[in-house]
Design a protein around this motif. Sequence first.
Motif, PDB file in Angstrom:
ATOM      1  N   LEU A 109       0.831  -1.201   0.000  1.00 40.12           N
ATOM      2  CA  LEU A 109       0.000   0.000   0.000  1.00 40.12           C
ATOM      3  C   LEU A 109       0.867   1.254   0.000  1.00 40.12           C
ATOM      4  O   LEU A 109       1.886   1.312   0.694  1.00 40.12           O
ATOM      5  N   THR A 110       0.454   2.251  -0.760  1.00 40.92           N
ATOM      6  CA  THR A 110       1.181   3.513  -0.804  1.00 40.92           C
ATOM      7  C   THR A 110       0.198   4.671  -0.935  1.00 40.92           C
ATOM      8  O   THR A 110      -0.929   4.485  -1.411  1.00 40.92           O
ATOM      9  N   GLY A 111       0.643   5.851  -0.534  1.00 39.74           N
ATOM     10  CA  GLY A 111      -0.192   7.043  -0.650  1.00 39.74           C
ATOM     11  C   GLY A 111      -0.149   7.674  -2.024  1.00 39.74           C
ATOM     12  O   GLY A 111      -0.883   8.630  -2.297  1.00 39.74           O
ATOM     13  N   VAL A 112       0.678   7.166  -2.913  1.00 38.40           N
ATOM     14  CA  VAL A 112       0.785   7.710  -4.267  1.00 38.40           C
ATOM     15  C   VAL A 112      -0.405   7.264  -5.102  1.00 38.40           C
ATOM     16  O   VAL A 112      -0.775   6.083  -5.090  1.00 38.40           O
TER      17      VAL A 112
ATOM     18  N   PRO B 261       2.593   2.166  -9.751  1.00 34.16           N
ATOM     19  CA  PRO B 261       2.844   1.018 -10.631  1.00 34.16           C
ATOM     20  C   PRO B 261       2.570  -0.292  -9.906  1.00 34.16           C
ATOM     21  O   PRO B 261       2.591  -0.360  -8.674  1.00 34.16           O
ATOM     22  N   ARG B 262       2.320  -1.329 -10.699  1.00 36.04           N
ATOM     23  CA  ARG B 262       2.192  -2.676 -10.151  1.00 36.04           C
ATOM     24  C   ARG B 262       3.491  -3.039  -9.451  1.00 36.04           C
ATOM     25  O   ARG B 262       4.554  -2.706  -9.958  1.00 36.04           O
ATOM     26  N   PRO B 263       3.397  -3.674  -8.268  1.00 35.83           N
ATOM     27  CA  PRO B 263       2.248  -4.328  -7.625  1.00 35.83           C
ATOM     28  C   PRO B 263       1.585  -3.481  -6.540  1.00 35.83           C
ATOM     29  O   PRO B 263       0.808  -4.006  -5.755  1.00 35.83           O
ATOM     30  N   TRP B 264       1.881  -2.191  -6.490  1.00 32.58           N
ATOM     31  CA  TRP B 264       1.391  -1.339  -5.417  1.00 32.58           C
ATOM     32  C   TRP B 264      -0.079  -0.989  -5.612  1.00 32.58           C
ATOM     33  O   TRP B 264      -0.575  -0.925  -6.728  1.00 32.58           O
ATOM     34  N   VAL B 265      -0.751  -0.703  -4.476  1.00 30.11           N
ATOM     35  CA  VAL B 265      -2.125  -0.217  -4.471  1.00 30.11           C
ATOM     36  C   VAL B 265      -2.117   1.168  -3.847  1.00 30.11           C
ATOM     37  O   VAL B 265      -1.606   1.350  -2.731  1.00 30.11           O
ATOM     38  N   GLY B 266      -2.651   2.134  -4.546  1.00 30.84           N
ATOM     39  CA  GLY B 266      -2.707   3.491  -4.022  1.00 30.84           C
ATOM     40  C   GLY B 266      -3.942   3.707  -3.180  1.00 30.84           C
ATOM     41  O   GLY B 266      -5.040   3.261  -3.525  1.00 30.84           O
ATOM     42  N   CYS B 267      -3.787   4.397  -2.053  1.00 32.05           N
ATOM     43  CA  CYS B 267      -4.918   4.720  -1.184  1.00 32.05           C
ATOM     44  C   CYS B 267      -4.613   6.013  -0.447  1.00 32.05           C
ATOM     45  O   CYS B 267      -3.447   6.380  -0.257  1.00 32.05           O
TER      46      CYS B 267
END
Length: 332
Positions: free
Chosen positions: A50-53, A57-63
Amino acid sequence: MESPFVIVDLDHAPDDRAPTYETEPRDRDRVVIGVAAEPTDAVEGVDILLTGVRNPPRPWVGCAVPHATARQLGHVVDSRPAASVALVQVLRMGAGLSIPDRLVLESLAYSTLQGGADFRAWLAAAPRRSPRPAGTPVRLDRDGPQLSITLDRPWVRNAFDAATRDALCEALQVAVADPSISRVDLYGNGPAFCSGGDLAEFGTSRDPAQAHLVRVRRSPGALLHHCAPRVTAHLHGACVGAGIELAAFAGRVVAAPDTVIRLPEIGMGLIPGAGGTASIPVRVGRERTAYLALSGAELSAGEALRWGLVDEIGDVDDTATDAHEAVRHRAL
């Protein structure tokens, strides 16, 4: 009792202390959630990133607030520990397996959870539903090298029951057996492509071991994988559970703007059981698959396009009924 999940602040975790279930046995039976202000290079041993951005890019999920989202996911894991841990274990192991073997692994885990306390509790609390079968749950039309397959139970938003599964397998076997069919189009008639497993049938099988054998022998996912380069899935409306799990096998996925995607099985004490742990990670990665399943979050057509879960956003007027009638009239 040790918590079934762990949240790792990747901004402050030393490189030599990064979690990895390959070397840390204690994390093999826990869901590992990594949080970072900005995406970094791939992190081994983390199930969700999880990231605030925005739009990372994959594999991250923005939130918006990653730590809060991580805690929310932790609450889900706490409430459904067996299903949550089984999910990430299947996704981890599946990364090294072929698609057919991933399907077997998923089915084994699914059958195990069918006998679990969480699913039985969910089943006991669920309202009773009467089956509403169709005489012909799947329509099949051929025009030369083009095959059109349409899920046809619009009164239940094409809920996926055993009869639909068997009919879909029969239709797909036509494409598998006949290489002269160069294009297969998969549609859902009515307001939704497929609203997922038919809840009227949930829990009616009292033999999880036999149910596993049936899932492996009659697998639309395996057949879709076999002829995937020729298949285009046309999504619209609700694409829940099996609705997206099967569609993701297609070589091309086109979604109408009103498409809404969701994986609800963890809330029932289960994991995706129609092939989702095999098909969806190929498109979006196991980390984003785990996030979708654990969060139960709705994914819009635009978000699914950015993730790669769909390949194109098509015209909302490209409905199954129109396409079916066009093929039928050409065949007359």
